[in-house]
Enzyme design. Structure first.
Site, PDB file in Angstrom:
ATOM      1  N   ARG A   1       0.898  -1.183   0.000  1.00 23.71           N
ATOM      2  CA  ARG A   1       0.000   0.000   0.000  1.00 23.71           C
ATOM      3  C   ARG A   1       0.919   1.212   0.000  1.00 23.71           C
ATOM      4  O   ARG A   1       1.681   1.418   0.943  1.00 23.71           O
ATOM      5  CB  ARG A   1      -0.915  -0.012   1.215  1.00 23.71           C
ATOM      6  CG  ARG A   1      -1.642   1.306   1.383  1.00 23.71           C
ATOM      7  CD  ARG A   1      -2.817   1.244   2.310  1.00 23.71           C
ATOM      8  NE  ARG A   1      -3.953   0.610   1.673  1.00 23.71           N
ATOM      9  CZ  ARG A   1      -5.220   0.779   2.035  1.00 23.71           C
ATOM     10  NH1 ARG A   1      -5.520   1.585   3.029  1.00 23.71           N
ATOM     11  NH2 ARG A   1      -6.192   0.162   1.408  1.00 23.71           N
TER      12      ARG A   1
ATOM     13  N   HIS B   1      -6.787   0.958  -7.051  1.00 21.70           N
ATOM     14  CA  HIS B   1      -7.146   0.098  -5.911  1.00 21.70           C
ATOM     15  C   HIS B   1      -7.817  -1.155  -6.493  1.00 21.70           C
ATOM     16  O   HIS B   1      -9.020  -1.354  -6.340  1.00 21.70           O
ATOM     17  CB  HIS B   1      -8.071   0.868  -4.968  1.00 21.70           C
ATOM     18  CG  HIS B   1      -8.151   0.291  -3.581  1.00 21.70           C
ATOM     19  ND1 HIS B   1      -7.470  -0.855  -3.197  1.00 21.70           N
ATOM     20  CD2 HIS B   1      -8.842   0.702  -2.475  1.00 21.70           C
ATOM     21  CE1 HIS B   1      -7.730  -1.111  -1.932  1.00 21.70           C
ATOM     22  NE2 HIS B   1      -8.555  -0.194  -1.475  1.00 21.70           N
TER      23      HIS B   1
ATOM     24  N   ASP C   1     -17.046   7.577  -2.357  1.00 16.06           N
ATOM     25  CA  ASP C   1     -15.812   7.404  -1.568  1.00 16.06           C
ATOM     26  C   ASP C   1     -15.498   8.773  -0.960  1.00 16.06           C
ATOM     27  O   ASP C   1     -16.087   9.788  -1.361  1.00 16.06           O
ATOM     28  CB  ASP C   1     -14.679   6.922  -2.512  1.00 16.06           C
ATOM     29  CG  ASP C   1     -13.349   6.706  -1.805  1.00 16.06           C
ATOM     30  OD1 ASP C   1     -13.326   6.604  -0.554  1.00 16.06           O
ATOM     31  OD2 ASP C   1     -12.301   6.644  -2.502  1.00 16.06           O
TER      32      ASP C   1
ATOM     33  N   CYS D   1     -16.474   2.120  -0.481  1.00 16.54           N
ATOM     34  CA  CYS D   1     -15.334   1.247  -0.161  1.00 16.54           C
ATOM     35  C   CYS D   1     -14.985   1.281   1.327  1.00 16.54           C
ATOM     36  O   CYS D   1     -14.342   0.364   1.812  1.00 16.54           O
ATOM     37  CB  CYS D   1     -14.130   1.654  -1.001  1.00 16.54           C
ATOM     38  SG  CYS D   1     -13.683   3.384  -0.770  1.00 16.54           S
TER      39      CYS D   1
ATOM     40  N   ARG E   1     -13.940  -8.246   0.366  1.00 13.53           N
ATOM     41  CA  ARG E   1     -12.509  -7.994   0.175  1.00 13.53           C
ATOM     42  C   ARG E   1     -11.706  -9.263   0.477  1.00 13.53           C
ATOM     43  O   ARG E   1     -10.787  -9.627  -0.245  1.00 13.53           O
ATOM     44  CB  ARG E   1     -12.034  -6.857   1.106  1.00 13.53           C
ATOM     45  CG  ARG E   1     -12.595  -5.484   0.766  1.00 13.53           C
ATOM     46  CD  ARG E   1     -12.029  -4.957  -0.545  1.00 13.53           C
ATOM     47  NE  ARG E   1     -10.593  -4.942  -0.551  1.00 13.53           N
ATOM     48  CZ  ARG E   1      -9.829  -3.984  -0.028  1.00 13.53           C
ATOM     49  NH1 ARG E   1     -10.385  -2.931   0.515  1.00 13.53           N
ATOM     50  NH2 ARG E   1      -8.493  -4.060  -0.074  1.00 13.53           N
TER      51      ARG E   1
HETATM   52  N1   CP Z   1     -11.403   0.090   1.521  1.00 13.41           N
HETATM   53  C1   CP Z   1     -10.167  -0.008   2.022  1.00 13.41           C
HETATM   54  O1   CP Z   1      -9.179  -0.240   1.316  1.00 13.41           O
HETATM   55  O2   CP Z   1     -10.103   0.158   3.370  1.00 13.41           O
HETATM   56  P1   CP Z   1      -8.774   0.342   4.246  1.00 13.41           P
HETATM   57  O3   CP Z   1      -8.166   1.671   3.836  1.00 13.41           O
HETATM   58  O4   CP Z   1      -9.229   0.339   5.667  1.00 13.41           O
HETATM   59  O5   CP Z   1      -7.835  -0.784   3.938  1.00 13.41           O
HETATM   60  N1  NVA Z   2      -9.714   7.039  -1.981  1.00 12.95           N
HETATM   61  C1  NVA Z   2      -9.418   6.582  -0.629  1.00 12.95           C
HETATM   62  C2  NVA Z   2      -9.706   5.127  -0.523  1.00 12.95           C
HETATM   63  C3  NVA Z   2      -9.474   4.528   0.836  1.00 12.95           C
HETATM   64  C4  NVA Z   2      -9.739   3.050   0.853  1.00 12.95           C
HETATM   65  C5  NVA Z   2      -7.976   6.890  -0.304  1.00 12.95           C
HETATM   66  O1  NVA Z   2      -7.110   6.694  -1.168  1.00 12.95           O
HETATM   67  O2  NVA Z   2      -7.705   7.360   0.807  1.00 12.95           O
END
Ligand code: CP
Ligand code: NVA
Length: 305
Positions: free
Chosen positions: A102, A129, A222, A262, A290
Site C-alpha cells: 500500500r 485500488h 468514496d 469502499c 474484500r
Molecule cells: N477500503 C479499504 O481499502 O479500506 P482500508 O483503507 O481500511 O484498507
Molecule cells: N480514496 C481513498 C480510498 C481509501 C480506501 C484513499 O485513497 O484514501
C-alpha cells in the site's frame, strides 16, 4: 511471473476467473470448509498508509488458507529511501512468497514488481485500488445475480477507487458514469490508457448528480479527501458539497438501487448516516468480500487457482 498491479493490465477472462473463485471460496467458508492452498507460504504486507480492511482481510484470508502473513510499516522499510526499490525487491523476494503493498506512488508498486521474483499485489496506490474494484464487482454480482445491464454511478472524486472500478466495469461490460465537480474528472493519461486497454467507449461523465443517478443500479461514493490529500481538505469540502449521497439524491434513482462505499466513510460529508444505514446499502457485504476476492487473487498468483 504474475502480479496484480492494476486492473487495467488484466484480461476479462482473468477477472471473471477471480470472481468465480471468490464466490466459491466464500461459500466454502460459510460451510466451515477451509482450503490449505497457502500452506508453507509467507506473504508480507508493507504499507505506507493506514488501513483496516485491506490489512486485516489479507491477513485473515492468508491464515484461512493455511499461510502466514507478516506486516511491516512503510516508514520503517523506507521504500526507495532507506534503500532502492530494486534492492528492497531482490531482498524480500528471498524471504517470502508474495508481497502486498500500500503506497503513495503507483511507480513504487511497479518499480518493486520489476525487480521482484515473487508476485506483487497493489493494496492501493494514489491512482489504483484493484483489490477494492474486484470486491465491488463481486458485490454487484451478488446483489443483482448478474453483471449484465448494470449501471454504476460513482458520485465523487475521480480517484484511485473510481478509476479501478471504471476499469473493472469497462472490462466486464458494465456501464460506468462518473459524476464529479469540475476539476475532479478522470485525468487525460488515464483515459488514454483506458481507450487502449479497455474500450474505445470511454466512461461517461455527467456533471449533475441528480441527472446521473436516474439510471443507476448502483450509486457508489468514496471520501472526498483521500489519504495524502489532507492539505486540500477545506477546498474539497467546498467543491464537493453538491455531491453528497443523501436521501434526496437516492430518491432520484430507481427504487432497487444499491449503495456502495469502499469505506472508511466520512459520514455527513460524502454520504449521510441515513443512506449508509438504509436497507439499500450493502457496504458491509462489500467490505466482507474484500477477503474472499483477495484469497482468490492469492491462489491465482501463487499458482493454485
Ligand atoms: N477500503 C479499504 O481499502 O479500506 P482500508 O483503507 O481500511 O484498507
Ligand atoms: N480514496 C481513498 C480510498 C481509501 C480506501 C484513499 O485513497 O484514501
Amino acid at each position: 511471473m504474475r502480479h496484480l498491479l492494476n486492473l487495467i493490465d488484466q484480461d476479462t477472462e482473468t477477472i471473471r476467473h477471480i470472481l468465480k473463485e471468490a464466490a466459491r471460496l466464500k461459500s466454502e467458508v460459510a460451510r466451515g470448509e477451509f482450503r490449505q492452498s497457502l500452506k508453507n507460504k509467507i506473504i508480507a504486507l508493507v504499507f505506507e498508509k493506514p488501513s483496516l480492511r485491506t490489512r486485516v482481510s489479507f491477513e485473515a484470508g492468508i491464515n484461512q488458507l493455511g499461510g502466514t502473513s507478516l506486516f511491516q510499516a512503510g516508514n520503517e522499510v523506507g521504500l526507495g529511501v532507506r534503500e532502492s526499490l530494486a534492492d528492497f525487491a531482490r531482498t524480500i523476494s528471498q524471504y517470502v512468497n508474495a508481497l502486498v503493498l500500500r503506497v503513495f506512488k503507483q511507480s513504487t508498486v511497479e518499480g518493486i514488481a520489476q525487480y521482484s521474483s515473487i508476485p506483487v499485489i497493489n493494496g492501493l496506490s494514489d491512482t489504483a485500488h484493484p483489490c477494492q474494484a474486484l470486491a465491488d464487482l463481486q458485490t454487484i454480482e451478488e446483489c443483482f445475480g448478474t453483471l449484465k445491464n448494470q449501471t454504476v454511478v460513482f458520485v465523487g472524486d475521480g480517484n484511485n477507487v473510481a478509476r479501478s472500478l471504471a476499469v473493472g466495469c469497462g472490462k466486464l461490460g458494465i456501464k460506468f458514469i462518473l459524476s464529479c465537480p469540475n476539476g475532479y474528472s478522470f485525468p487525460k493519461d488515464f483515459l488514454e490508457e483506458y481507450s487502449r486497454k479497455v474500450s474505445a467507449t470511454l466512461p461517461e461523465e455527467i456533471r449533475d448528480p441528480a441527472q446521473a443517478v436516474k439510471r443507476a443500479s448502483v450509486i457508489y461514493t468514496d471520501v472526498w479527501t483521500s489519504m495524502g490529500q489532507e492539505d486540500e481538505k477545506a477546498q474539497r469540502l467546498r467543491e464537493f458539497a453538491a455531491y453528497q449521497v443523501n436521501e434526496a439524491l437516492v430518491a432520484k434513482a430507481p427504487k432497487d438501487v444499491r449503495i456502495l462505499h469502499c469505506l472508511p466513510a466520512h459520514r455527513d460529508e460524502e454520504i449521510t448516516d441515513g443512506v449508509i444505514e438504509s436497507p439499500a446499502s450493502v457496504v458491509f457485504q462489500q467490505a466482507a468480500n474484500r477477503m474472499h476476492v483477495q484469497k482468490a487473487v492469492l491462489e491465482w498468483l501463487l499458482g493454485n487457482g
